[in-house]
Write a protein that holds these residues in place. Structure first.
Motif, mmCIF file in Angstrom:
data_model
loop_
_atom_site.group_PDB
_atom_site.id
_atom_site.type_symbol
_atom_site.label_atom_id
_atom_site.label_comp_id
_atom_site.label_asym_id
_atom_site.label_seq_id
_atom_site.Cartn_x
_atom_site.Cartn_y
_atom_site.Cartn_z
ATOM 1 N N GLU A 104 0.831 -1.208 0.000
ATOM 2 C CA GLU A 104 0.000 0.000 0.000
ATOM 3 C C GLU A 104 0.867 1.260 0.000
ATOM 4 O O GLU A 104 0.595 2.214 -0.727
ATOM 5 C CB GLU A 104 -0.919 0.006 1.222
ATOM 6 C CG GLU A 104 -1.962 -1.092 1.191
ATOM 7 C CD GLU A 104 -2.726 -1.221 2.496
ATOM 8 O OE1 GLU A 104 -2.409 -0.493 3.474
ATOM 9 O OE2 GLU A 104 -3.636 -2.052 2.546
ATOM 10 N N GLY A 105 1.908 1.241 0.830
ATOM 11 C CA GLY A 105 2.773 2.409 0.942
ATOM 12 C C GLY A 105 3.576 2.694 -0.318
ATOM 13 O O GLY A 105 3.716 3.849 -0.720
ATOM 14 N N PHE A 106 4.102 1.647 -0.938
ATOM 15 C CA PHE A 106 4.866 1.851 -2.179
ATOM 16 C C PHE A 106 3.949 2.379 -3.273
ATOM 17 O O PHE A 106 4.334 3.245 -4.048
ATOM 18 C CB PHE A 106 5.522 0.538 -2.628
ATOM 19 C CG PHE A 106 6.940 0.377 -2.161
ATOM 20 C CD1 PHE A 106 7.976 0.273 -3.069
ATOM 21 C CD2 PHE A 106 7.246 0.330 -0.811
ATOM 22 C CE1 PHE A 106 9.291 0.125 -2.649
ATOM 23 C CE2 PHE A 106 8.547 0.176 -0.381
ATOM 24 C CZ PHE A 106 9.576 0.073 -1.292
ATOM 25 N N ASN A 107 2.749 1.856 -3.349
ATOM 26 C CA ASN A 107 1.804 2.331 -4.354
ATOM 27 C C ASN A 107 1.557 3.828 -4.164
ATOM 28 O O ASN A 107 1.640 4.599 -5.124
ATOM 29 C CB ASN A 107 0.496 1.542 -4.258
ATOM 30 C CG ASN A 107 -0.374 1.730 -5.468
ATOM 31 O OD1 ASN A 107 0.109 1.866 -6.580
ATOM 32 N ND2 ASN A 107 -1.663 1.743 -5.254
ATOM 33 N N ALA A 108 1.292 4.240 -2.929
ATOM 34 C CA ALA A 108 1.052 5.652 -2.646
ATOM 35 C C ALA A 108 2.305 6.489 -2.923
ATOM 36 O O ALA A 108 2.215 7.573 -3.509
ATOM 37 C CB ALA A 108 0.601 5.833 -1.195
ATOM 38 N N ALA A 109 3.475 6.002 -2.521
ATOM 39 C CA ALA A 109 4.722 6.749 -2.725
ATOM 40 C C ALA A 109 5.003 6.945 -4.214
ATOM 41 O O ALA A 109 5.399 8.036 -4.639
ATOM 42 C CB ALA A 109 5.890 6.027 -2.053
ATOM 43 N N LEU A 110 4.787 5.918 -5.001
ATOM 44 C CA LEU A 110 5.029 6.033 -6.440
ATOM 45 C C LEU A 110 4.016 6.966 -7.101
ATOM 46 O O LEU A 110 4.370 7.757 -7.979
ATOM 47 C CB LEU A 110 5.004 4.652 -7.093
ATOM 48 C CG LEU A 110 6.188 3.756 -6.718
ATOM 49 C CD1 LEU A 110 5.952 2.333 -7.194
ATOM 50 C CD2 LEU A 110 7.488 4.311 -7.269
ATOM 51 N N LEU A 111 2.769 6.896 -6.667
ATOM 52 C CA LEU A 111 1.757 7.807 -7.208
ATOM 53 C C LEU A 111 2.080 9.253 -6.866
ATOM 54 O O LEU A 111 1.787 10.158 -7.634
ATOM 55 C CB LEU A 111 0.368 7.436 -6.680
ATOM 56 C CG LEU A 111 -0.248 6.168 -7.276
ATOM 57 C CD1 LEU A 111 -1.488 5.773 -6.503
ATOM 58 C CD2 LEU A 111 -0.555 6.349 -8.746
ATOM 59 N N ASP A 112 2.688 9.467 -5.690
ATOM 60 C CA ASP A 112 3.069 10.821 -5.266
ATOM 61 C C ASP A 112 4.392 11.280 -5.869
ATOM 62 O O ASP A 112 4.821 12.394 -5.631
ATOM 63 C CB ASP A 112 3.188 10.889 -3.741
ATOM 64 C CG ASP A 112 1.832 10.873 -3.061
ATOM 65 O OD1 ASP A 112 0.812 11.063 -3.738
ATOM 66 O OD2 ASP A 112 1.806 10.664 -1.831
ATOM 67 N N GLY A 113 5.068 10.411 -6.610
ATOM 68 C CA GLY A 113 6.335 10.780 -7.228
ATOM 69 C C GLY A 113 7.515 10.787 -6.278
ATOM 70 O O GLY A 113 8.520 11.451 -6.535
ATOM 71 N N GLN A 114 7.417 10.058 -5.169
ATOM 72 C CA GLN A 114 8.525 9.989 -4.219
ATOM 73 C C GLN A 114 9.714 9.273 -4.852
ATOM 74 O O GLN A 114 9.540 8.378 -5.660
ATOM 75 C CB GLN A 114 8.094 9.229 -2.952
ATOM 76 C CG GLN A 114 6.986 9.892 -2.196
ATOM 77 C CD GLN A 114 7.425 11.171 -1.524
ATOM 78 O OE1 GLN A 114 8.581 11.326 -1.134
ATOM 79 N NE2 GLN A 114 6.509 12.100 -1.387
ATOM 80 N N ARG A 115 10.914 9.670 -4.461
ATOM 81 C CA ARG A 115 12.124 9.036 -4.993
ATOM 82 C C ARG A 115 12.855 8.196 -3.964
ATOM 83 O O ARG A 115 13.561 7.261 -4.308
ATOM 84 C CB ARG A 115 13.091 10.099 -5.528
ATOM 85 C CG ARG A 115 12.673 10.793 -6.789
ATOM 86 C CD ARG A 115 12.517 9.867 -7.999
ATOM 87 N NE ARG A 115 13.552 8.874 -8.191
ATOM 88 C CZ ARG A 115 14.743 9.073 -8.747
ATOM 89 N NH1 ARG A 115 15.077 10.254 -9.184
ATOM 90 N NH2 ARG A 115 15.597 8.091 -8.880
#
Length: 173
Positions: A104-115
């Motif tokens: 869940e967290g990786f999905n959200a981080a990738l959607l937010d453009g986190q690096r």
């Protein structure tokens, strides 16, 4: 001293216990956070590329570096560049719960453009035998649903091996 005691007693005299309906226990807090995260994740889903990307393990089992990622890039990650975004604290979780939170967290981080992000998995001092969460996290980073998005994972400097920093692939590249 008497003045401080009197002031404290006066201030505390107005304090009343919360009504049961206003109390938040740890379970309801976890549930609320999970609901907030799931609402955020529903905005979209990151689809892995046709050919899954799996980083290669190098320099021991606690460091993952994908082909083409320079040592300088890994050094910069350890120095906080790019800045670390979300932190996932997996302490006290069972392996399945921890991996579900990571999905869940990786999905959200990738959607937010986190690096870059941090995963606190602990050192396994309370595990019987091996460090269960630590091994599960690194295995998931190497072969899990989001392995295609992982460019590097290294032990966080100063964590004593209880946390790792993860560099994520830019989306769309």
């Amino acid at each position: 001293m008497a003045d401080e005691d009197e002031l404290f007693a006066e201030a505390m005299g107005r304090v009343r216990p919360l009504a049961a309906s206003n109390k938040i226990d740890s379970e309801s807090l976890k549930k609320r956070k999970k609901e907030q995260l799931s609402r955020r994740v529903r905005v979209g889903t990151i689809e892995p590329p046709q050919r899954a990307f799996s980083p290669e393990v190098t320099d021991g089992p606690w460091q993952l570096i994908a082909d083409g990622v320079s040592r300088e890039r890994v050094r910069r990650l350890g120095a906080g560049r790019p800045p670390v975004g979300p932190t996932f604290d997996l302490h006290g979780m069972r392996r399945d719960e921890a991996l579900e939170l990571l999905v869940e967290g990786f999905n959200a981080a990738l959607l937010d453009g986190q690096r870059a992000l941090r995963i606190i998995h602990g050192r396994g001092l309370h595990s019987q035998g091996k460090a269960i969460l630590k091994e599960a996290v690194y295995h998931w980073l190497r072969e899990g649903a989001f392995a295609h998005a992982v460019l590097a994972a290294i032990p966080e400097p100063g964590s004593g091996g209880g946390a790792c920093l993860v560099l994520l692939r830019r989306q769309g590249t």
